[in-house]
Design a protein around this motif. Structure first.
Motif, PDB file in Angstrom:
ATOM      1  N   ARG A 111      39.969 -57.728 -10.138  1.00 44.94           N
ATOM      2  CA  ARG A 111      38.653 -57.102 -10.209  1.00 44.94           C
ATOM      3  C   ARG A 111      37.686 -57.548  -9.120  1.00 44.94           C
ATOM      4  N   ARG A 141      28.955 -55.606 -16.798  1.00 45.51           N
ATOM      5  CA  ARG A 141      28.439 -55.235 -15.481  1.00 45.51           C
ATOM      6  C   ARG A 141      27.011 -54.690 -15.574  1.00 45.51           C
ATOM      7  N   THR A 189      27.259 -46.440 -11.687  1.00 50.31           N
ATOM      8  CA  THR A 189      26.746 -47.084 -12.905  1.00 50.31           C
ATOM      9  C   THR A 189      25.253 -47.341 -12.791  1.00 50.31           C
ATOM     10  N   LEU A 195      35.471 -49.665  -6.290  1.00 50.16           N
ATOM     11  CA  LEU A 195      34.537 -50.626  -6.868  1.00 50.16           C
ATOM     12  C   LEU A 195      33.099 -50.310  -6.457  1.00 50.16           C
ATOM     13  N   GLU A 247      29.506 -59.757 -12.853  1.00 50.12           N
ATOM     14  CA  GLU A 247      30.079 -58.678 -12.052  1.00 50.12           C
ATOM     15  C   GLU A 247      29.129 -57.488 -11.917  1.00 50.12           C
ATOM     16  N   ASP A 266      29.073 -53.502 -21.845  1.00 48.07           N
ATOM     17  CA  ASP A 266      29.633 -53.628 -20.489  1.00 48.07           C
ATOM     18  C   ASP A 266      28.902 -54.735 -19.747  1.00 48.07           C
ATOM     19  N   ASP A 319      42.999 -62.546 -14.579  1.00 45.58           N
ATOM     20  CA  ASP A 319      41.659 -63.078 -14.324  1.00 45.58           C
ATOM     21  C   ASP A 319      41.647 -64.593 -14.158  1.00 45.58           C
ATOM     22  N   HIS A 378      35.597 -58.938 -27.066  1.00 43.30           N
ATOM     23  CA  HIS A 378      36.395 -57.722 -26.959  1.00 43.30           C
ATOM     24  C   HIS A 378      37.780 -57.859 -27.579  1.00 43.30           C
ATOM     25  N   ASP A 398      33.043 -47.677 -17.569  1.00 49.95           N
ATOM     26  CA  ASP A 398      34.115 -48.500 -17.013  1.00 49.95           C
ATOM     27  C   ASP A 398      34.437 -48.081 -15.577  1.00 49.95           C
ATOM     28  N   GLY A 458      32.178 -50.263 -21.595  1.00 49.95           N
ATOM     29  CA  GLY A 458      32.736 -50.402 -20.261  1.00 49.95           C
ATOM     30  C   GLY A 458      33.527 -51.683 -20.121  1.00 49.95           C
ATOM     31  N   GLN A 459      34.344 -51.758 -19.091  1.00 49.01           N
ATOM     32  CA  GLN A 459      35.170 -52.909 -18.743  1.00 49.01           C
ATOM     33  C   GLN A 459      35.901 -53.472 -19.961  1.00 49.01           C
ATOM     34  N   ARG A 460      35.548 -54.659 -20.440  1.00 44.92           N
ATOM     35  CA  ARG A 460      36.324 -55.301 -21.497  1.00 44.92           C
ATOM     36  C   ARG A 460      36.334 -54.486 -22.789  1.00 44.92           C
TER      37      ARG A 460
END
Length: 330
Positions: free
Chosen positions: A220, A62, A163, A156, A312, A60, A244, A100, A142, A119-121
């Motif tokens: 995002r 982030r 997290t 967010l 991020e 992740d 994105d 990813h 995520d 997480g995320q991607r």
């Protein structure tokens, strides 16, 4: 018999106490040797995670900056997603999991991890990873931002804070995690305090020399900010993708909206020498249509931190919000 009875009882009692003592010592030793674990909540439920694990895989993006700040060593990561400034990017011992969209998940099994942070991607690969490393604690951090949530900013911020606190529990860094959360919350307060509630805001993503419109409440990075700070959008469109690279809205249309403020994310900046990459500031400066906007004429333009697209992290948002607050105060 009477002369032996007492010594015999005493002797038996002594043996019993000794046995209990040995058992207690054994239990204490066993407890000391047992790895500490902590129950954390992720996107799928509750997971038992070893505290301060030794073999960590982080997927992740982030989490990269926070883990690096806490000197957490990684055994594997998607090297292509690491910003060039990340200390992990220079660590040749980190096994590359791939990107990813074409991951090498078997590489995760190859390092026999204690913990895998998804997480995320990489969130879509969660189930496959769990099957590959059944003995590891696999956690999915995520941050879901559904297009129709109505409160993307709130989601967010809660996601970033959850997290951070979760990582603090796992890596025994509660104080450090609390500080990161406090800094984020202060930066949010600063933006809210500095925004006059009237100025219009436009957000764009620059990629490959093109300027893409980043729609309010979508995507995002910028979308949630309109909700979080109750910004007045300079332009809204019916069709928005959250892409994105930004949506295909002409630069002329962006210029005609005449925003008071322009926020820019340079998608190519953290990708190194990406083919066709042009610095966002050059693209903005060379867009004739934009030069007549109030945002450009008044120098009301704020660029996201250079590594935002790949980072991020909670630190990234805190830094960006701080920059926005300073600009709004001028």
């Amino acid at each position: 018999m009477g002369k032996w009875k007492t010594p015999l009882v005493v002797s038996s009692l002594a043996v019993l106490l000794a046995a209990c003592g040995n058992a207690g010592e054994a239990d204490t030793k066993k407890d000391a040797e047992a790895p500490k674990t902590v129950k954390i909540k992720d996107a799928h439920g509750t997971v038992n995670v070893p505290v301060d694990p030794k073999k960590v895989v982080a997927l992740d993006n982030r989490t990269f900056e926070t883990l690096a700040a806490w000197d957490v060593e990684l055994v594997a990561a998607p090297v292509g997603l690491l910003p060039a400034e990340s200390p992990y990017a220079k660590d040749k011992d980190i096994v590359d999991v791939g990107m990813h969209f074409e991951p090498n998940l078997e590489a995760i099994a190859g390092v026999n991890p204690d913990v895998v942070i998804v997480g995320q991607r990489f969130a879509d690969h969660y189930e496959d990873i769990k099957k590959l490393v059944p003995n590891a604690a696999v956690i999915d951090l995520d941050i879901a931002l559904p297009e129709n949530s109505g409160t993307p900013g709130e989601l967010l911020v809660k996601g970033l804070e959850d997290t951070t606190e979760t990582l603090g529990q796992i890596f025994d860094k509660k104080q450090e995690a609390d500080q990161l959360v406090t800094t984020l919350e202060q930066s949010i307060k600063d933006v809210k305090k500095s925004y006059n509630g009237q100025d219009s805001v436009m957000s764009v993503i620059v990629s490959g020399g093109d300027i893409g419109f980043s729609a309010p409440m979508s995507g995002r990075v910028f979308g949630p900010m309109y909700d979080l700070f109750d910004w007045k959008p300079a332009l809204e469109v019916k069709q928005k993708s959250g892409n994105d690279q930004g949506d295909e809205v002409s630069v002329e249309a962006i210029a005609q909206s005449n925003p008071d403020w322009l926020l820019v994310l340079d998608r190519d900046a953290p990708l190194g020498n990406a083919e066709g990459a042009v610095p966002a500031q050059d693209v903005i400066d060379r867009a004739p249509a934009l030069q007549k906007t109030k945002a450009i004429k008044d120098d009301n333009i704020v660029y996201a931190p250079k590594d935002t697209y790949l980072n991020e992290s909670i630190q990234t948002y805190s830094e960006f919000f701080t920059d926005i607050a300073k600009a709004l105060k001028k």
